[in-house]
Enzyme design. Structure first.
Site, PDB file in Angstrom:
ATOM      1  N   CYS A   2      11.742  25.011  23.873  1.00 13.09           N
ATOM      2  CA  CYS A   2      11.139  23.766  24.359  1.00 13.09           C
ATOM      3  C   CYS A   2       9.788  23.545  23.683  1.00 13.09           C
ATOM      4  O   CYS A   2       9.190  24.465  23.152  1.00 13.09           O
ATOM      5  CB  CYS A   2      10.933  23.824  25.860  1.00 13.09           C
ATOM      6  SG  CYS A   2      12.417  24.243  26.747  1.00 13.09           S
ATOM      7  N   ASN A 100       8.762  27.554  28.640  1.00  9.13           N
ATOM      8  CA  ASN A 100       9.721  27.716  27.552  1.00  9.13           C
ATOM      9  C   ASN A 100      10.266  29.132  27.681  1.00  9.13           C
ATOM     10  O   ASN A 100       9.491  30.085  27.699  1.00  9.13           O
ATOM     11  CB  ASN A 100       8.984  27.533  26.215  1.00  9.13           C
ATOM     12  CG  ASN A 100       9.852  27.865  25.025  1.00  9.13           C
ATOM     13  OD1 ASN A 100      11.078  27.899  25.134  1.00  9.13           O
ATOM     14  ND2 ASN A 100       9.225  28.106  23.895  1.00  9.13           N
ATOM     15  N   GLY A 101      11.592  29.267  27.791  1.00 12.97           N
ATOM     16  CA  GLY A 101      12.177  30.601  27.908  1.00 12.97           C
ATOM     17  C   GLY A 101      13.142  30.675  29.072  1.00 12.97           C
ATOM     18  O   GLY A 101      13.581  29.651  29.596  1.00 12.97           O
ATOM     19  N   LYS A 488      28.606  27.820   3.040  1.00 14.10           N
ATOM     20  CA  LYS A 488      27.153  27.607   2.940  1.00 14.10           C
ATOM     21  C   LYS A 488      26.790  27.195   1.522  1.00 14.10           C
ATOM     22  O   LYS A 488      26.023  26.276   1.310  1.00 14.10           O
ATOM     23  CB  LYS A 488      26.366  28.878   3.288  1.00 14.10           C
ATOM     24  CG  LYS A 488      26.191  29.264   4.739  1.00 14.10           C
ATOM     25  CD  LYS A 488      25.367  28.343   5.575  1.00 14.10           C
ATOM     26  CE  LYS A 488      26.217  27.269   6.158  1.00 14.10           C
ATOM     27  NZ  LYS A 488      26.718  27.440   7.491  1.00 14.10           N
ATOM     28  N   HIS A 507      47.476  36.621  -5.639  1.00 16.60           N
ATOM     29  CA  HIS A 507      48.592  35.675  -5.523  1.00 16.60           C
ATOM     30  C   HIS A 507      48.230  34.301  -6.076  1.00 16.60           C
ATOM     31  O   HIS A 507      48.897  33.314  -5.767  1.00 16.60           O
ATOM     32  CB  HIS A 507      49.037  35.574  -4.065  1.00 16.60           C
ATOM     33  CG  HIS A 507      49.541  36.882  -3.541  1.00 16.60           C
ATOM     34  ND1 HIS A 507      50.718  37.447  -3.977  1.00 16.60           N
ATOM     35  CD2 HIS A 507      49.011  37.769  -2.660  1.00 16.60           C
ATOM     36  CE1 HIS A 507      50.899  38.617  -3.371  1.00 16.60           C
ATOM     37  NE2 HIS A 507      49.867  38.838  -2.580  1.00 16.60           N
ATOM     38  N   LYS A 606      24.603  16.502  11.053  1.00 20.23           N
ATOM     39  CA  LYS A 606      24.497  17.687  11.908  1.00 20.23           C
ATOM     40  C   LYS A 606      25.559  17.672  12.995  1.00 20.23           C
ATOM     41  O   LYS A 606      26.028  18.705  13.441  1.00 20.23           O
ATOM     42  CB  LYS A 606      23.091  17.727  12.524  1.00 20.23           C
ATOM     43  CG  LYS A 606      22.788  18.988  13.290  1.00 20.23           C
ATOM     44  CD  LYS A 606      22.661  20.189  12.364  1.00 20.23           C
ATOM     45  CE  LYS A 606      22.576  21.498  13.091  1.00 20.23           C
ATOM     46  NZ  LYS A 606      22.952  22.635  12.245  1.00 20.23           N
TER      47      LYS A 606
HETATM   48  C1  F6R Z   1      28.273  24.035   8.191  1.00 16.70           C
HETATM   49  C2  F6R Z   1      28.255  23.268   9.398  1.00 16.70           C
HETATM   50  C3  F6R Z   1      29.487  22.561   9.806  1.00 16.70           C
HETATM   51  C4  F6R Z   1      29.667  22.673  11.317  1.00 16.70           C
HETATM   52  C5  F6R Z   1      30.857  21.829  11.753  1.00 16.70           C
HETATM   53  C6  F6R Z   1      31.143  21.979  13.229  1.00 16.70           C
HETATM   54  O1  F6R Z   1      27.032  24.619   7.942  1.00 16.70           O
HETATM   55  O2  F6R Z   1      27.251  23.196  10.063  1.00 16.70           O
HETATM   56  O3  F6R Z   1      30.601  23.058   9.145  1.00 16.70           O
HETATM   57  O4  F6R Z   1      29.875  24.008  11.637  1.00 16.70           O
HETATM   58  O5  F6R Z   1      30.610  20.476  11.478  1.00 16.70           O
HETATM   59  O6  F6R Z   1      30.021  21.661  13.987  1.00 16.70           O
HETATM   60  P1  F6R Z   1      29.924  22.102  15.494  1.00 16.70           P
HETATM   61  O7  F6R Z   1      29.718  23.563  15.542  1.00 16.70           O
HETATM   62  O8  F6R Z   1      28.772  21.320  16.038  1.00 16.70           O
HETATM   63  O9  F6R Z   1      31.220  21.706  16.118  1.00 16.70           O
END
Ligand code: F6R
Length: 611
Positions: A2, A100-101, A488, A507, A606
Site C-alpha cells: 500500500c 501497509n502489511g 520472457k 523430434h 498487463k
Molecule cells: C507474461 C505475462 C503474460 C500473462 C498472461 C496472463 O510476462 O505477463 O503472459 O501471464 O497474460 O495474465 P494473468 O496472470 O493476469 O492471467
C-alpha cells in the site's frame, strides 16, 4: 504494497497528502482515504477505487487541518470497498491509523477487544490495531507514542503503521516492521511515507526506518526509537534521484525493481500460512476434509506466465497428493468439451484476476459443478469473486508488463496448496511435510543469493543480445522454467525464442541448431540430470552456445558451458522458484542492450480482458 503518507506542519495537510498519494498510487489502487486531525476530532474520507474517486468525494468537503495521514490500498484483508478503506479509527474516534502489511495474529487480538466491548466496522487487521492503541490510551492515559510502543509488542507479521491522535495535533507516530517506512523533516514540517517519492518535494534528506523502529514526527523534527523505547541514532540518507527514479526506488525500470522484490514477494506469500513446526494454514480454503478426500482429479487452467506456474504445479500436486492433474491453456479449455463433475477441482491462475480466457474457464468449470479455487494477486478481482476459494499471492502491485514477482509468488502459493491437499488427504508423512516447509522457508534468502548473479547475467546478455533465435530446454519442472524463460525473452526483447522439453528436441527442433545459436538448459530439479547433460552435448556438438542453469560447483556442467549460472540447492520441485530468476534477468538485460523498454513491450497489456 500500500501507499502511506503523513504530514504535520504549518500548511494545510490535505493537498500534501493527496500529492504524496499520487506519487505512491502505483503501490495500490483498490481504495484511497485520508484522515485529518483538527479541533479535537478526526475527519475521515475514504473511497473504493482509484485516487480520483477520493478526490471527487473531497470536492467541497471541509477538511482543514495541518496534520493528517493518507493511504492508497492494495487489499489484503477484506474486500476493496469503502468500509475496508484506510484510515481506520479506534472506538473513541480519536486515533486514526494507516497500515501497509499483514498483522497475522489480528483475529486473536480482535476477539480480545470484542470481549472488552469494542465493535468493528471493517474486516481489516488494521482496525484491530487502531482499537488496541485506543484502548491502551484510554485505560492507562499514556500518549500516542507510548500506546503504540505497547501495541507493537503484541503484533505478529509485517506492518508499516502511521498514526495520529486528535488530541496530539503536533505528533505523527510511525512504525516499521518488514514494511517500508521513510521519515523526514524540513524547517517547519515533518513527513512520513511508504516510499521516497512522496517526500521528495519537501526534503531530500530522509531516514528509512529499520525493522523494529518507531519514529515520532513533529513539525521540523524526527525522533527515532526502538521497540523498547530507547532513542536510536538513525542514519539520514541524502537522495539524489529525480521523481521517476524514486518511484522505481532507483531502479531503471519497474521490471528490474520487481525482480529484486522477489524475496519479499515470496516471504509475504508464505507469511501467516506456514510456521516453524511445519504446519500449513490456508484460511481461505474452507472445503471440508471429506470434500478434499473426494477429489478425483485436478485441472489447472491459466494463460501465459500463469500457465507456466500451473505447469510446475502439476508436478507438485501429482507428486504430493497422487491426484491426477490436467493442465490446460484457458483459451482452449472450455472448447475441448472437458469432463468435469463435483469431484473435480479446477485451479484458475491469473495474477491480474481479470484475464478473459481464464475467467471464462473458471465460470465454465463452476457451471459444470466443479470445485474452483483461484490463485491471484489482486483482491477484489473478478476471478476472486467468481471462485469458491481464493489463494492470494501477496506479491504487491506489479507494474512491469512482463510478470516476474507474481510468477514466483504463484509457484509458492501453488506448492503450499499442493502440500495442504496432501496433508488433508493424509497422504504425506509429517516429517516430509515439515522438511519441505523448511526448504520453502529458506527460499527468500536463496533468492537473494541468486539475485547477486546480476553482473554475470548482464555480461551474458551483452554477449548474446544480437542473437536471432534462442532455444530453452528443460525436463520435469525445468520444462516450465524453459518455457517461462523463452516467453520472457521474446516478449520484451522481440527475439524469437522457443521453450522445449529437452527430450523432444530430437523430434524436430534440433534442426534449428546451428553455429552460435544460444541454448539455455535447465539442469537442476530433475532426476534426469544425465539425460539433460546428454541434450546439452547434442546441441554443443552442432555448434550451439550453451547457457546452463546448474547446481553449484558442477564440473561436468562447467565443462560444457559457455555461460553457467550456479543455483543454491533446494528440493527439486522448488527449483523453478530459483531457476527462473537468471532467465528473467537475462531477458531484461538483453532488452536493455537492444535499446528496448522492458516495462512496456509492444502489443502487450498487463491485463488481457478480451478473448
Ligand atoms: C507474461 C505475462 C503474460 C500473462 C498472461 C496472463 O510476462 O505477463 O503472459 O501471464 O497474460 O495474465 P494473468 O496472470 O493476469 O492471467
Amino acid at each position: 504494497m500500500c501507499g502511506i503518507v503523513g504530514y504535520v506542519g504549518n500548511e494545510a495537510a490535505l493537498p500534501v497528502l493527496i500529492e504524496g498519494m499520487r506519487q505512491l498510487e502505483y503501490r495500490g489502487y483498490d481504495s484511497a482515504g485520508v484522515a485529518i486531525a483538527a479541533s479535537g476530532g478526526i475527519a475521515r474520507v475514504r473511497r473504493a477505487g482509484q485516487l480520483g474517486n477520493l478526490e471527487e468525494a473531497l470536492d467541497g468537503a471541509e477538511l482543514s487541518g495541518t496534520i493528517g495521514i493518507g493511504h492508497t490500498r492494495w487489499a489484503t484483508h477484506g474486500a476493496p470497498d469503502d468500509t475496508n478503506a484506510h484510515p481506520h479509527v479506534d472506538s473513541s474516534g480519536k486515533v486514526a491509523i494507516v497500515h501497509n502489511g499483514i498483522v497475522e495474529n489480528f483475529d486473536v487480538l480482535k476477539e480480545e477487544l470484542e470481549a472488552e466491548g469494542h465493535a468493528f466496522e471493517s474486516e481489516t487487521d488494521t482496525e484491530v490495531v487502531a482499537k488496541l492503541v485506543g484502548s491502551i490510551m484510554e485505560s492507562t492515559g499514556v500518549s500516542l507514542l507510548e500506546a503504540t510502543l505497547a501495541t507493537v509488542d503484541r503484533l505478529e507479521g509485517a506492518f508499516g503503521l502511521v498514526l495520529v491522535h486528535a488530541d496530539e495535533p503536533e505528533t505523527i507516530v510511525a512504525v516499521r516492521q518488514d514494511s517500508p517506512i521513510i521519515v523526514g523533516a524540513n524547517g517547519h514540517a515533518g513527513l512520513v511515507a511508504s516510499g521516497i517519492p512522496a517526500l521528495l518535494p519537501y526534503t531530500r534528506d530522509v531516514i528509512p526506518l529499520e525493522n523494529r523502529q518507531v519514529a515520532e514526527i513533529r513539525p521540523g523534527s524526527v525522533r527515532v526509537l526502538d521497540f523498547e523505547g530507547r532513542e536510536v541514532d538513525a542514519e539520514t540518507v541524502h537522495v539524489e534521484w529525480d521523481l521517476d527514479a524514486a518511484e522505481k526506488s532507483g531502479y531503471e525500470d519497474f521490471m528490474l525493481k520487481e525482480i529484486f522484490e522477489q524475496p519479499e514477494a515470496v516471504r509475504n506469500t508464505m507469511r501467516g500460512r506456514v510456521d516453524k513446526q511445519g504446519h500449513i494454514t490456508l484460511d481461505e480454503v474452507t472445503w471440508s476434509r471429506a470434500d478434499i478426500e473426494g477429489i478425483t482429479k485436478v485441472v489447472v487452467v491459466a494463460c501465459g506466465t500463469s500457465y507456466h506456474s500451473g505447469m510446475a504445479a502439476k508436478h507438485a500436486i501429482e507428486h504430493y497428493t497422487r491426484i491426477p492433474v490436467e493442465l490446460d491453456l484457458a483459451s482452449e479449455f472450455r472448447y475441448r468439451d472437458p469432463v468435469l463433475d463435483e469431484h473435480s477441482l479446477v485451479i484458475g491462475i491469473a495474477q491480474s484476476g481479470e484475464t478473459a480466457d481464464t475467467l471464462a474457464a473458471v465460470r465454465f468449470a463452476k457451471d459444470m459443478g466443479a470445485m474452483v479455487v483461484a490463485i491471484t494477486n489482486v483482491a477484489g478481482s473478478s476471478i476472486a469473486r467468481d471462485a469458491d476459494a481464493v489463494l492470494f499471492t501477496h506479491a504487491g502491485p506489479e507494474i512491469g508488463v512482463a510478470a516476474t514477482k507474481t510468477f514466483l509468488a504463484q509457484l509458492v502459493a501453488l506448492n503450499l496448496f499442493a502440500l495442504y491437499l496432501a496433508r488433508e488427504r493424509g497422504v504425506m508423512e509429517a516429517d516430509k511435510l515439515s522438511e519441505t516447509i523448511d526448504a520453502m522457508r529458506a527460499l527468500p534468502d536463496q533468492i537473494e543469493e541468486v539475485l547477486t548473479l546480476q553482473g554475470e547475467v548482464h555480461r551474458a546478455a551483452k554477449r548474446y543480445a544480437d542473437a536471432r533465435d534462442f532455444i530453452f530446454i528443460g525436463r520435469g519442472v525445468g520444462m516450465a522454467v524453459a518455457l517461462e524463460g523463452a516467453l520472457k525473452l521474446k516478449e520484451i526483447s522481440y527475439i524469437h525464442a522457443e521453450g522445449y522439453a529437452a527430450g523432444e528436441l530430437k523430434h524436430g527442433a534440433i534442426a534449428l541448431i546451428e553455429g552460435g545459436v544460444p541454448v539455455v538448459a535447465i539442469l537442476t530439479g530433475t532426476a534426469l540430470y544425465d539425460k539433460m547433460l546428454g541434450n546439452v552435448q547434442e546441441v554443443k556438438a552442432r555448434g550451439a552456445e550453451t547457457i546452463l542453469i546448474a547446481p553449484r560447483n558442477d564440473e561436468r556442467a562447467r565443462s560444457l558451458a559457455n555461460e553457467m549460472f550456479e543455483m543454491p540447492t533446494t528440493k527439486p520441485l522448488l527449483t523453478p522458484i530459483l531457476d527462473t530468476i537468471p532467465l528473467q534477468m537475462l531477458a531484461y538485460f538483453v532488452a536493455k542492450e537492444r535499446g528496448l523498454s522492458p516495462d512496456k513491450p509492444r502489443n502487450l497489456a498487463k491485463s488481457v480482458t478480451v478473448e
